[in-house]
Design a protein around this motif. Structure first.
Motif, PDB file in Angstrom:
ATOM      1  N   LEU A   1       0.870  -1.177   0.000  1.00 23.55           N
ATOM      2  CA  LEU A   1       0.000   0.000   0.000  1.00 23.55           C
ATOM      3  C   LEU A   1       0.902   1.220   0.000  1.00 23.55           C
ATOM      4  CD1 LEU A   1      -2.819  -1.002   2.535  1.00 23.55           C
ATOM      5  CD2 LEU A   1      -3.000  -0.757   0.061  1.00 23.55           C
ATOM      6  N   ALA A   2       0.951   1.915  -1.121  1.00 23.13           N
ATOM      7  CA  ALA A   2       1.869   3.041  -1.275  1.00 23.13           C
ATOM      8  C   ALA A   2       1.374   4.251  -0.496  1.00 23.13           C
ATOM      9  CB  ALA A   2       2.003   3.401  -2.746  1.00 23.13           C
ATOM     10  N   PRO A   3       2.292   5.133  -0.064  1.00 20.94           N
ATOM     11  CA  PRO A   3       1.882   6.371   0.606  1.00 20.94           C
ATOM     12  C   PRO A   3       0.884   7.156  -0.232  1.00 20.94           C
ATOM     13  CG  PRO A   3       4.250   6.068   0.788  1.00 20.94           C
ATOM     14  CD  PRO A   3       3.757   5.000  -0.135  1.00 20.94           C
ATOM     15  N   GLY A   4      -0.159   7.650   0.433  1.00 22.47           N
ATOM     16  CA  GLY A   4      -1.189   8.415  -0.258  1.00 22.47           C
ATOM     17  C   GLY A   4      -2.347   7.581  -0.768  1.00 22.47           C
ATOM     18  N   THR A   5      -2.223   6.240  -0.744  1.00 22.63           N
ATOM     19  CA  THR A   5      -3.305   5.385  -1.234  1.00 22.63           C
ATOM     20  C   THR A   5      -4.559   5.559  -0.374  1.00 22.63           C
ATOM     21  OG1 THR A   5      -1.741   3.731  -2.044  1.00 22.63           O
ATOM     22  CG2 THR A   5      -4.017   3.018  -1.693  1.00 22.63           C
ATOM     23  N   ARG A   6      -5.689   5.799  -1.035  1.00 24.88           N
ATOM     24  CA  ARG A   6      -6.948   5.926  -0.300  1.00 24.88           C
ATOM     25  C   ARG A   6      -7.529   4.544  -0.062  1.00 24.88           C
ATOM     26  NH1 ARG A   6     -11.941  10.118  -1.370  1.00 24.88           N
ATOM     27  NH2 ARG A   6     -13.311   9.297   0.262  1.00 24.88           N
ATOM     28  N   LEU A   7      -7.835   4.242   1.200  1.00 27.81           N
ATOM     29  CA  LEU A   7      -8.361   2.935   1.569  1.00 27.81           C
ATOM     30  C   LEU A   7      -9.877   2.911   1.406  1.00 27.81           C
ATOM     31  CD1 LEU A   7      -6.263   2.149   4.774  1.00 27.81           C
ATOM     32  CD2 LEU A   7      -5.786   1.565   2.400  1.00 27.81           C
ATOM     33  N   PRO A   8     -10.441   1.725   1.276  1.00 26.56           N
ATOM     34  CA  PRO A   8     -11.901   1.636   1.214  1.00 26.56           C
ATOM     35  C   PRO A   8     -12.529   2.178   2.505  1.00 26.56           C
ATOM     36  CG  PRO A   8     -10.859  -0.453   0.641  1.00 26.56           C
ATOM     37  CD  PRO A   8      -9.796   0.408   1.196  1.00 26.56           C
ATOM     38  N   SER A   9     -13.746   2.621   2.428  1.00 22.62           N
ATOM     39  CA  SER A   9     -14.453   3.026   3.641  1.00 22.62           C
ATOM     40  C   SER A   9     -14.599   1.823   4.564  1.00 22.62           C
ATOM     41  CB  SER A   9     -15.828   3.583   3.275  1.00 22.62           C
ATOM     42  OG  SER A   9     -16.659   2.544   2.779  1.00 22.62           O
ATOM     43  N   SER A  10     -14.816   2.101   5.836  1.00 24.62           N
ATOM     44  CA  SER A  10     -14.964   0.992   6.789  1.00 24.62           C
ATOM     45  C   SER A  10     -16.142   0.110   6.405  1.00 24.62           C
ATOM     46  CB  SER A  10     -15.134   1.539   8.209  1.00 24.62           C
ATOM     47  OG  SER A  10     -16.258   2.402   8.279  1.00 24.62           O
ATOM     48  N   ARG A  11     -17.214   0.708   5.871  1.00 21.88           N
ATOM     49  CA  ARG A  11     -18.374  -0.078   5.460  1.00 21.88           C
ATOM     50  C   ARG A  11     -18.037  -0.975   4.268  1.00 21.88           C
ATOM     51  NH1 ARG A  11     -22.474   1.032   1.776  1.00 21.88           N
ATOM     52  NH2 ARG A  11     -21.703   3.165   1.496  1.00 21.88           N
ATOM     53  N   ALA A  12     -17.305  -0.401   3.280  1.00 20.70           N
ATOM     54  CA  ALA A  12     -16.983  -1.180   2.092  1.00 20.70           C
ATOM     55  C   ALA A  12     -16.023  -2.321   2.413  1.00 20.70           C
ATOM     56  CB  ALA A  12     -16.369  -0.272   1.024  1.00 20.70           C
TER      57      ALA A  12
ATOM     58  N   ALA B   1      -6.533  10.214   8.649  1.00 19.20           N
ATOM     59  CA  ALA B   1      -7.975  10.298   8.414  1.00 19.20           C
ATOM     60  C   ALA B   1      -8.395  11.754   8.513  1.00 19.20           C
ATOM     61  CB  ALA B   1      -8.738   9.443   9.429  1.00 19.20           C
ATOM     62  N   ARG B   2      -8.971  12.276   7.428  1.00 23.83           N
ATOM     63  CA  ARG B   2      -9.436  13.660   7.403  1.00 23.83           C
ATOM     64  C   ARG B   2     -10.852  13.693   6.858  1.00 23.83           C
ATOM     65  NH1 ARG B   2      -4.062  14.091   5.791  1.00 23.83           N
ATOM     66  NH2 ARG B   2      -2.763  15.396   7.149  1.00 23.83           N
ATOM     67  N   GLN B   3     -11.642  14.609   7.394  1.00 25.34           N
ATOM     68  CA  GLN B   3     -13.014  14.762   6.958  1.00 25.34           C
ATOM     69  C   GLN B   3     -13.053  15.125   5.471  1.00 25.34           C
ATOM     70  OE1 GLN B   3     -15.607  14.186   8.982  1.00 25.34           O
ATOM     71  NE2 GLN B   3     -17.104  14.516   7.333  1.00 25.34           N
ATOM     72  N   GLY B   4     -13.780  14.351   4.686  1.00 24.44           N
ATOM     73  CA  GLY B   4     -13.913  14.610   3.257  1.00 24.44           C
ATOM     74  C   GLY B   4     -12.802  14.014   2.423  1.00 24.44           C
ATOM     75  N   SER B   5     -11.741  13.551   3.081  1.00 21.84           N
ATOM     76  CA  SER B   5     -10.624  12.971   2.339  1.00 21.84           C
ATOM     77  C   SER B   5     -10.524  11.470   2.530  1.00 21.84           C
ATOM     78  CB  SER B   5      -9.316  13.633   2.770  1.00 21.84           C
ATOM     79  OG  SER B   5      -8.216  13.109   2.063  1.00 21.84           O
ATOM     80  N   GLY B   6     -11.264  10.934   3.497  1.00 28.22           N
ATOM     81  CA  GLY B   6     -11.234   9.511   3.735  1.00 28.22           C
ATOM     82  C   GLY B   6      -9.975   9.086   4.487  1.00 28.22           C
ATOM     83  N   THR B   7      -9.770   7.797   4.542  1.00 22.03           N
ATOM     84  CA  THR B   7      -8.606   7.218   5.218  1.00 22.03           C
ATOM     85  C   THR B   7      -7.555   6.885   4.191  1.00 22.03           C
ATOM     86  OG1 THR B   7     -10.059   6.278   6.906  1.00 22.03           O
ATOM     87  CG2 THR B   7      -7.819   5.390   6.756  1.00 22.03           C
ATOM     88  N   ARG B   8      -6.347   7.377   4.419  1.00 17.82           N
ATOM     89  CA  ARG B   8      -5.253   7.173   3.461  1.00 17.82           C
ATOM     90  C   ARG B   8      -4.020   6.657   4.176  1.00 17.82           C
ATOM     91  NH1 ARG B   8      -6.016   9.772  -1.505  1.00 17.82           N
ATOM     92  NH2 ARG B   8      -7.860  11.122  -1.568  1.00 17.82           N
ATOM     93  N   VAL B   9      -3.121   6.047   3.367  1.00 13.34           N
ATOM     94  CA  VAL B   9      -1.827   5.629   3.889  1.00 13.34           C
ATOM     95  C   VAL B   9      -0.982   6.867   4.137  1.00 13.34           C
ATOM     96  CG1 VAL B   9       0.276   4.314   3.414  1.00 13.34           C
ATOM     97  CG2 VAL B   9      -1.948   3.422   2.694  1.00 13.34           C
ATOM     98  N   ALA B  10      -0.372   6.955   5.301  1.00 15.09           N
ATOM     99  CA  ALA B  10       0.426   8.126   5.654  1.00 15.09           C
ATOM    100  C   ALA B  10       1.659   8.214   4.766  1.00 15.09           C
ATOM    101  CB  ALA B  10       0.824   8.056   7.120  1.00 15.09           C
TER     102      ALA B  10
END
Length: 462
Positions: free
Chosen positions: A39-50, A77-86
């Motif tokens: 998982l490369a830096p900046g990769t957006r992860l699926p939502s917790s539901r997905a 984790a940022r509002q509107g940006s989702g969860t991403r790899v640091a």
């Protein structure tokens, strides 16, 4: 409507298993994927539901694992940006560091076998690809006929009959991944037919001999003289591999009497002639020599490619086979060793539109000019060297004073010039007289690189 698994988020391969329960297993799996760089830096992860739906676990378990890794600094984790790899450095796997140094590229390449790749007709090929794809039926994108697309086999049959004198039938034509792909198919079929030895010319590529030998076939070498390969020693061999239009690398066409003698031998013994027409279109001083296959389509298997006329990278070759052999090769081929459908359809369009003929004529003029420049430069700068084998093809043979080939090849290497001596192509079982010579591929350099390559060649000649 509830969303299904197939429509949720992005795909993420994780195996959240372990002794500490699902939450810890998921946390460890995500941490490991980030640590190793999967998982490369900046990769957006699926939502917790997905992700929960994908893994078949509770959404809270995923949310808690995400929260743990955010706290550790692995995720953000940022509002509107989702969860991403640091954004952080990836730690490479432990183990001794290995440094693989790529071999130095030569300054100039005069090794035969490749055309000027810079001259590939990109724009025309792209237009042909668009037309071919637009006109292709839907079933063209399936597995289809092991022999290849009927559009290409039909186009090739017409072209080969017109330009090379081949008695071609689309039903007996098989599309292959170049010449080597053809030999990989033919070798086991010949072995199954009871063939044990394939005769060949005294010079040639060891790659092709290796492919035959890998199929369990021994190879033998014929004799050679000023008329080309001497077929009279042929006896109990089950097949012979020849380049009759322009014998490689010596450059002579096989003498007409010997062409007839080879076919007579095949008829008399039931053997097969494998005709490699590797650059049959490129004849400069008169009309190209017709294919040997035209003398007896039942005893000669014709093999050709687009590697010299277009580029080897498109991996397109073909075989025109005797009917019984075509059936056996097709059965052996199945759906293996397939060639891309889009490339087949594009070449079919290239042939039927006349673009292929235009490309060959343009290339023929360009290579003839290079051949003439080579002959003139060698005559002026190295009068002790004789240029031969230049009536056709993309290479010339430069006959050297006796005993000088190793020194010249070494000098070429010091000059950054990729070059092969004639001995490089000698069959290990050949009894032909040893000749000191260079095999110079004048088709390989680009137009801009050719003058400097020719100058470098002249500097190393005796």
């Amino acid at each position: 409507m509830a969303e299904s698994w197939a429509t949720l988020g992005v795909d993420l391969h994780l195996e959240p298993a372990g002794p500490g329960g699902l939450r810890r297993g998921l946390t460890d799996a995500l941490r490991d994927a980030v640590r190793t760089g999967r998982l490369a830096p900046g990769t957006r992860l699926p939502s917790s539901r997905a992700l929960a739906a994908d893994l078949g676990i509770a959404r809270n378990t995923v949310a808690e694992a995400y929260a743990d890794l955010v706290a550790e600094g692995w995720l953000t984790a940022r509002q509107g940006s989702g969860t991403r790899v640091a954004e952080r450095a990836v730690v490479p796997p432990s183990g001794p560091a290995r440094h693989h140094r790529a071999p130095a590229r030569p300054l100039h390449n005069l090794v035969p076998g490749t055309p000027d790749l810079a001259a590939f007709p990109r724009a025309e090929w792209t237009r042909a690809a668009r037309r071919a794809l637009a006109a292709a039926p839907n079933d063209a994108l399936g597995y289809g006929d092991p022999r290849g697309r009927p559009e290409l086999r039909t186009a090739l049959a017409g072209y080969l009959a017109r330009a090379r004198g081949v008695r071609a039938d689309p039903e007996n034509t098989v599309i292959t991944a170049g010449f080597s792909g053809a030999l990989r198919l033919l070798g086991p079929v010949l072995r199954a037919r009871g063939v044990r030895t394939v005769a060949s010319e005294p010079y040639g590529l060891d790659l092709y001999r290796g492919l035959l030998e890998n199929a369990g076939l021994a190879t033998s070498a014929l004799a050679y003289d000023e008329l080309g390969t001497e077929p009279s020693p042929l006896g109990t061999e089950g097949a012979v591999l020849l380049t009759p239009a322009h014998q490689f690398p010596m450059g002579l066409p096989l003498h007409p009497d010997r062409r007839a003698a080879v076919v007579d031998w095949a008829r008399r013994t039931g053997a097969l002639v494998l005709e490699d027409d590797y650059d049959g279109e490129f004849r400069y001083d008169r009309q190209p020599v017709g294919a040997l296959q035209g003398l007896d389509p039942d005893r000669v298997a014709y093999l050709g490619t687009a590697s010299k006329s277009l580029a080897p990278g498109i991996r397109l070759g073909w075989m025109v086979l005797p009917p019984d052999l075509a059936e056996e090769v097709t059965a052996a081929k199945g759906h293996s060793d397939t060639v891309g459908v889009l490339e087949q359809l594009t070449l079919a369009e290239f042939l039927t539109s006349g673009a292929y003929d235009r490309q060959v004529r343009s290339a023929r003029l360009r290579y003839r000019r290079r051949r003439d420049a080579l002959a003139a430069a060698v005559a002026d700068r190295a009068p002790a060297v004789r240029v031969t084998g230049i009536a056709a093809g993309l290479h010339a043979v430069l006959r050297l004073p006796p005993g000088t080939e190793p020194a010249v090849v070494q000098a070429a290497a010091w000059q950054g010039l990729a070059l092969h001596g004639l001995s490089y192509y000698r069959h290990p079982k050949s009894t032909a007289d040893h000749l000191d010579a260079l095999v110079v591929g004048y088709g390989t350099p680009s137009d801009s690189a050719w003058p400097a390559a020719l100058e470098a060649l002249c500097r190393v000649l005796p």
